[in-house]
Design a protein around this motif. Structure first.
Motif, PDB file in Angstrom:
ATOM      1  N   UNK A  24       0.736  -1.102  -0.062  1.00 45.19           N
ATOM      2  CA  UNK A  24       0.236  -0.010   0.036  1.00 45.19           C
ATOM      3  C   UNK A  24       0.933   1.297   0.056  1.00 45.19           C
ATOM      4  N   UNK A  25       0.644   2.340  -0.633  1.00 47.34           N
ATOM      5  CA  UNK A  25       1.111   3.461  -0.874  1.00 47.34           C
ATOM      6  C   UNK A  25       0.724   4.252   0.403  1.00 47.34           C
ATOM      7  N   UNK A  26       1.708   4.815   1.097  1.00 43.10           N
ATOM      8  CA  UNK A  26       1.436   5.501   2.436  1.00 43.10           C
ATOM      9  C   UNK A  26       2.480   6.420   2.899  1.00 43.10           C
ATOM     10  N   UNK A  27       1.939   7.440   3.564  1.00 44.62           N
ATOM     11  CA  UNK A  27       2.947   8.351   4.141  1.00 44.62           C
ATOM     12  C   UNK A  27       2.778   8.404   5.652  1.00 44.62           C
ATOM     13  N   UNK A  28       3.767   8.559   6.462  1.00 41.96           N
ATOM     14  CA  UNK A  28       3.518   8.840   8.020  1.00 41.96           C
ATOM     15  C   UNK A  28       3.401  10.097   8.203  1.00 41.96           C
TER      16      UNK A  28
END
Length: 188
Positions: A24-28
């Motif tokens: 999954x494409x994610x940013x924190x």
């Protein structure tokens, strides 16, 4: 799959790794949130309440992304165990769990297009009787202060102490990936 980019509001390296493993494409993105909750809630309600509270901190700051928040708690005999405050507190918690069955509850909130979608998962975890030496060694050599119930299932104490799990393994890690995926693919 047409899953929007995810904003993961969690510093948990375990949750980040699970999302990576799910491709999954994610940013924190982190925001400080008071994790207190009202008295009288069930463990499931507490986990969902805190997860939603974390998502509400992002309500006015997102566009097309999905904000993913979660909260994991451990519950034994009706007592909710969060993260320990000190190594001595971690030892005390692990002694409480030793030789017993406890619940791991993860509440999840997905904020997308102004809508809050909350859900939870519950896993039963069976620990064998642990010696004080095993517990103390684990607390000394690992970092249990950032983990609900003072342990990581993927770390030594989990590997040598857990006899059986009823429910989702990834829920015990900190994110019920099976339920999360089902919710993500059905976002509107």
């Amino acid at each position: 799959m047409n899953i929007p980019k995810i904003i993961l509001a969690s510093k948990s390296p375990r949750r980040q790794e699970l999302l990576r493993l799910m491709d999954l494409d994610f940013e924190v993105v982190l925001k400080e949130v008071d994790e207190s909750y009202p008295d009288g809630l069930t463990p499931q309600e507490v986990a969902v309440y805190i997860a939603r509270k974390k998502a509400e901190a992002f309500d006015q700051t997102i566009n097309d992304e999905v904000v993913l928040t979660a909260d994991t708690i451990v519950c034994i005999d009706g007592l909710i165990l969060g993260k320990p405050e000190t190594p001595a507190h971690a030892i005390e918690m692990l002694q409480m769990l030793s030789g017993k069955v406890h619940l791991v509850v993860t509440g999840v909130c997905l904020l997308h297009n102004g809508k809050y979608n909350t859900f939870f998962d519950v896993s039963e975890v069976f620990f064998r009787q642990l010696s004080l030496e095993e517990i103390t060694s684990y607390v000394t050599e690992y970092s249990p202060l950032d983990k609900a119930g003072s342990y990581g299932i993927q770390e030594r104490i989990g590997l040598i102490g857990i006899v059986r799990i009823n429910g989702s393994y990834t829920n015990v890690v900190g994110l019920p990936t099976e339920k999360l995926y089902a919710q993500l693919i059905n976002l509107k």
